[in-house]
Design an enzyme around this catalytic site. Structure first.
Site, short mmCIF file in Angstrom:
data_model
loop_
_atom_site.label_atom_id
_atom_site.label_comp_id
_atom_site.label_asym_id
_atom_site.label_seq_id
_atom_site.Cartn_x
_atom_site.Cartn_y
_atom_site.Cartn_z
N PHE A 42 0.82 -1.21 0.00
CA PHE A 42 0.00 0.00 0.00
C PHE A 42 0.85 1.26 0.00
CE2 PHE A 42 -0.80 2.92 3.54
CZ PHE A 42 0.10 2.47 4.49
N LYS A 43 2.13 1.16 0.34
CA LYS A 43 3.01 2.33 0.34
C LYS A 43 3.08 2.98 -1.05
CE LYS A 43 4.95 1.73 4.59
NZ LYS A 43 4.08 0.70 5.17
N ASP A 44 2.86 2.17 -2.09
CA ASP A 44 2.92 2.72 -3.46
C ASP A 44 1.86 3.79 -3.71
OD1 ASP A 44 5.00 1.00 -4.43
OD2 ASP A 44 3.54 -0.62 -4.68
#
Ligand SMILES: *Cc1c(COP(=O)(O)O)cnc(C)c1O
Length: 466
Positions: free
Chosen positions: A115-117
């Site tokens: 989810f960091k993307d």
């Protein structure tokens, strides 16, 4: 839009300065002075729009006047075109034949399957844009225990004006996570494997930032999770997920696997921007400082114990400061005292009023490694589905809540193939690997090894920064 520091002693800034500054000069974190509000009619219109359009609508008021709105729309479009799912953040029922009213919002279809993307893809482009406008460059230095490193590398690779140096603890990140970082060929990306722990890596980075002369000469920058731009970008999927599950006047609930409190704080900000939310649930693993604080009002640091959900192995959740600031009615003198006390004593007793507002806005729960493994195994045996351990923390906590009528979306923060070891241990089977992950095995790796030696690390940074 103006931004103020939670500690009240740093200059008020506009978005682009906040983006490049990261931490405020008084040690605080930047928050918007006031938030834009969306009406039910606005929320209703989000339902028919692609992710990028909703992102542009939500982010334009937060980033203006710093970032031109046409340029922003273009950067958003490019950021989310890198995602492997046409809906960017698809939402699906957790189980096929259930009246459970539980859903998964899959945040992990970006380039590194984390989810960091979602935030970092946009952040990399915003950095490049602003650096070129100012005709300058930056040397981004970071430490990673796994997920952030690869997402930051993918976001910054081949971007003009950016050199990125990422430190990871040698032998202590998973093979997939290491290969995601070290197989990137771009000349502006540099990996250092440190012969030490994640904390050693973080201390080396902190020491470089603390050396003001060094910091200024090499124009050091950071993309860590206290950067307001990351929180801003993460508010968007709360709106898109709600628009897929409920009408504009109906409340929705979210359960969020929580580490540094960035993801769930973005959900809180979405509620302050007008999204009707029934309950926001913070889910932790056995490193449960926030869950304990929610229960007892006492925020007490204990030693971090490694878990199967390593991205949540955190005791000091930096973004929690932003929440305490909001819940205190923006009382920066109380907050400054409270944070100093917390840092020096390792304990903070939340005043009754703050605890009360915390209970109004949030619920909390924790899941042990065993509960996580049981949840992964159960979903696999009942419907051959794989959950990553972080997402499974959220699902386990969500399933133990008192039910209400609102649909509840668990934020799925990583693809199960990224945490193959824990998933295989729980199910006896390896999750299917996306071809991009399988392909990493055949690629050459580029990484240097250094001891926990600040001089050696600084020498390397000097040699690559322009
Ligand atoms: C970073 C991360 C988290 C924690 O998110 P925060 O914003 O730090 O609370 C949870 N799951 C995964 C897979 C992550 O990479």
């Amino acid at each position: 839009m103006k931004y103020q520091s939670t500690r009240g002693k740093a200059p008020v800034l506009e978005f682009a300065d906040v983006l490049l500054a990261g931490l405020a000069s008084d040690g605080g974190l930047y928050v918007p002075a006031e938030l834009p509000k969306f009406t039910p009619a606005d929320l209703n219109s989000f339902g028919q729009k692609p992710y990028s359009e909703v992102a542009t609508r939500v982010l334009t008021p937060l980033l203006s006047p710093s970032i031109d709105s046409d340029d922003l729309a273009k950067m958003i479009e490019e950021s989310y075109a890198t995602f492997r799912h046409p809906e960017v953040v698809p939402v699906r029922p957790l189980t096929t034949e259930s009246n459970e009213n539980l859903f998964l919002a899959e945040l992990f279809w970006g380039p590194t399957f984390s989810f960091k993307d979602v935030a970092l893809q946009l952040l990399g482009r915003l950095f490049e844009y602003e650096l070129s406008r100012r005709d300058t460059s930056v040397t981004i230095v970071g430490a990673t225990s796994g997920d952030t490193g690869s997402a930051a590398i993918e976001a910054c690779r081949d971007r003009d004006g950016i050199n990125l140096i990422m430190l990871h603890p040698r032998g202590r990140v998973s093979e997939i996570q290491r290969r995601q970082m070290t197989t990137v060929e771009s000349t502006n990306i540099h990996n250092i494997a440190i012969d030490g722990t994640f904390d050693d890596c973080q201390d080396l980075v902190k020491a470089m930032f603390a050396d003001t002369e060094f910091r200024d000469i090499h124009r050091l920058g950071a993309v860590n999770s206290i950067n307001w731009a990351r929180v801003a970008a993460q508010t968007v999927y709360y709106f898109t997920t709600a628009s897929k599950l409920v009408g504009p006047n109906d409340p929705i609930s979210f359960c969020v696997p929580t580490g540094n409190f960035g993801n769930i704080f973005a959900g809180y900000i979405a509620t302050q921007m007008g999204l009707p939310v029934d309950r926001l649930v913070m889910a932790s693993n056995h490193n449960d400082i926030l869950t304990r604080a929610h229960l007892s009002g006492i925020m007490e640091i204990r030693e971090v114990q490694p878990s199967t959900s390593p991205a949540m192995d955190i005791q000091v959740s930096s973004n929690f400061e932003r929440l305490l600031f909001e819940l205190s009615g923006k009382d920066s003198s109380w907050l400054t005292e409270a944070m100093l006390e917390f840092r020096s004593e390792g304990v903070l007793v939340l005043p009754p009023k703050i605890l009360e507002s915390l209970h109004v806005s949030f619920e909390a729960g924790a899941a042990s490694d065993q509960q996580v493994a049981d949840t992964i195994a159960e979903l696999h045996s009942s419907q051959q589905d794989f959950l990553d351990p972080h997402t499974a923390v959220g699902v386990n906590v969500a399933r133990r809540l008192q039910p209400t009528n609102s649909p509840l979306a668990v934020m799925a923060t990583a693809h199960p193939a990224k945490f193959e070891g824990a998933v295989a241990a729980a199910t006896g089977m390896s999750p299917p690997q996306p071809e991009e992950i399988a392909a990493l095995a055949g690629k050459a790796e580029r990484c240097i090894e250094l001891a926990v030696d600040i001089n050696a690390v600084m020498e390397f940074v000097s040699s690559v920064s322009q």
